[in-house]
Design an enzyme around this catalytic site. Structure first.
Site, short mmCIF file in Angstrom:
data_model
loop_
_atom_site.label_atom_id
_atom_site.label_comp_id
_atom_site.label_asym_id
_atom_site.label_seq_id
_atom_site.Cartn_x
_atom_site.Cartn_y
_atom_site.Cartn_z
N GLY A 1 -30.82 -40.96 -0.24
CA GLY A 1 -30.57 -40.41 -1.57
C GLY A 1 -29.96 -41.43 -2.51
O GLY A 1 -29.84 -42.62 -2.18
N GLN A 2 -29.55 -40.97 -3.70
CA GLN A 2 -29.06 -41.89 -4.74
C GLN A 2 -27.86 -42.70 -4.26
O GLN A 2 -27.84 -43.92 -4.36
CB GLN A 2 -28.68 -41.12 -6.03
CG GLN A 2 -28.39 -42.06 -7.20
CD GLN A 2 -27.47 -41.47 -8.27
OE1 GLN A 2 -26.84 -40.43 -8.05
NE2 GLN A 2 -27.39 -42.11 -9.41
N ILE B 1 -22.96 -40.50 -11.69
CA ILE B 1 -23.07 -41.87 -11.16
C ILE B 1 -24.34 -42.51 -11.69
O ILE B 1 -25.42 -41.92 -11.65
CB ILE B 1 -23.06 -41.86 -9.62
CG1 ILE B 1 -21.71 -41.34 -9.14
CG2 ILE B 1 -23.33 -43.25 -9.06
CD1 ILE B 1 -21.62 -41.14 -7.66
N TYR C 1 -23.54 -24.93 -7.54
CA TYR C 1 -23.15 -26.30 -7.21
C TYR C 1 -21.62 -26.39 -7.13
O TYR C 1 -21.06 -26.89 -6.16
CB TYR C 1 -23.69 -27.25 -8.28
CG TYR C 1 -23.42 -28.72 -8.04
CD1 TYR C 1 -24.00 -29.38 -6.97
CD2 TYR C 1 -22.60 -29.44 -8.92
CE1 TYR C 1 -23.77 -30.73 -6.78
CE2 TYR C 1 -22.38 -30.80 -8.72
CZ TYR C 1 -22.97 -31.43 -7.65
OH TYR C 1 -22.73 -32.77 -7.45
N ILE D 1 -33.64 -37.28 6.87
CA ILE D 1 -34.40 -36.11 7.32
C ILE D 1 -35.89 -36.44 7.28
O ILE D 1 -36.32 -37.33 6.53
CB ILE D 1 -34.11 -34.83 6.49
CG1 ILE D 1 -34.26 -35.09 5.01
CG2 ILE D 1 -32.78 -34.21 6.85
CD1 ILE D 1 -34.28 -33.84 4.16
#
Ligand code: AKB
Length: 318
Positions: free
Chosen positions: A11-12, A173, A143, A35
């Site tokens: 991911g990021q 970010i 979230y 994954i």
């Protein structure tokens, strides 16, 4: 020597955190967990070991931790804010059921655990300016609900079972390597790509929306420094406010325009993103992180802009 597993390594944050940890702790000591369907590629794949780990499958975490004798886990599996609103059930499952699996394995195998929280853990009732470390947290997004639960569950495992859990509340970010996917603060990454490609940027937030932000090198440093900090100096654990800058779309637009005078931006406000952004802090007070583990960011808006434009021009051949 530390043995580190990163869950969500492609991911990021994960894709850059793995590389930074490998630089600091040695390639073979940092295992990239992924994954199926999101396997590491390029340098991430070539530079060290990787293993399939699904937070929703406790056995897969256990197998990796046992097999590689892991003592530290960075748990980065989560959905970002906008995607989480479109699939709240999955956001809960990955964020909380997944975290529970990670914490159980950590308890059994004596691992330290870092699971990021976010500015999304705050809500409309939170003081928006210089948001204190300890304050009201009543988010109304899924979230945010998963982030507050992450903080509470991580503290619970620390006080009840002695698991060494630590966390920061990340702001938006900004990075030039892996794109974020489905966050409210993504605009602050997308705007640089549009500028370098010579496109007009369509901004989804109002011009005067202040949000905390951070350049990726500082975010990586925060995650690593907190796990390296002397535990006897930590009064807080889950989770520390950390920030590097706070700006509006208009301010980042002007910072880019200094280098690309022809750059244009228009506004098409996305009501969901705007509502989420309006519920988040304008700026956080991160003095506890500064005091307890010497947190200091290096980049501000102008120095980040110089670096982002240089790296993206090279990446996009512009
Ligand atoms: C998002 O916008 O969802 C994230 C965050 C600030 O947590 N970047």
């Amino acid at each position: 020597m530390k043995k580190i597993l990163i869950i969500g390594s492609t991911g990021q944050i994960g894709s850059e955190l793995v590389m930074e940890l490998r630089r600091r702790f040695g390639s073979t000591n940092v295992i990239a967990g992924y994954i199926a369907g999101k396997e590491p590629t390029g340098e991430l794949e070539k530079s060290g070991p990787s293993v399939e780990v699904d937070v929703l499958n406790r056995n897969s975490i256990e197998k990796a931790v046992e097999g590689y004798q892991i003592d530290t886990i960075y748990n980065l599996a989560a959905l970002l804010s906008v995607v989480a609103e479109s699939n709240p059930a999955l956001a809960w499952k990955v964020g909380i059921d997944g975290l529970w699996n990670v914490l159980e394995v950590a308890r059994n195998y004596n691992c330290a655990v870092f699971t990021p929280s976010s500015i999304g853990s705050f809500g409309v009732d939170t003081p928006h300016d210089m948001t204190p470390q300890d304050t009201i947290q009543r988010p109304r997004t899924m979230y945010g609900i998963t982030k507050v639960t992450t903080e509470l569950l991580s503290d619970y495992y620390h006080t009840k079972y002695g698991v060494d859990t630590r966390s920061v509340r990340f702001p938006g970010i900004i990075s030039n390597v892996t794109l974020p996917g489905g966050g409210t603060t993504d605009y602050a990454v997308d705007i640089y790509y549009a500028a370098v490609k010579g496109e007009t940027f369509v901004c989804p937030l109002k011009s005067d929306t202040f949000l905390d932000m951070m350049y990726m090198p500082d975010a990586l440093n925060a995650a690593i420094s907190l796990l390296e900090a002397d535990p006897s100096l930590l009064k807080h654990r889950n989770s520390f406010n950390v920030t590097a800058m706070s700006f509006t779309p208009e301010m980042i637009y002007k910072a880019i325009k200094k280098h690309i005078p022809d750059f244009e931006m228009i506004y098409e406000v996305d009501p969901l993103k705007q509502a989420i952004a309006d519920s988040w802090p304008n700026s956080m007070d991160d003095s506890c992180a500064r005091k307890e583990w010497n947190w200091i960011p290096k980049y501000d808006l102008d120095s980040m802009t110089v670096d982002m434009l240089e790296k993206l021009r090279a990446k996009l051949n512009k």
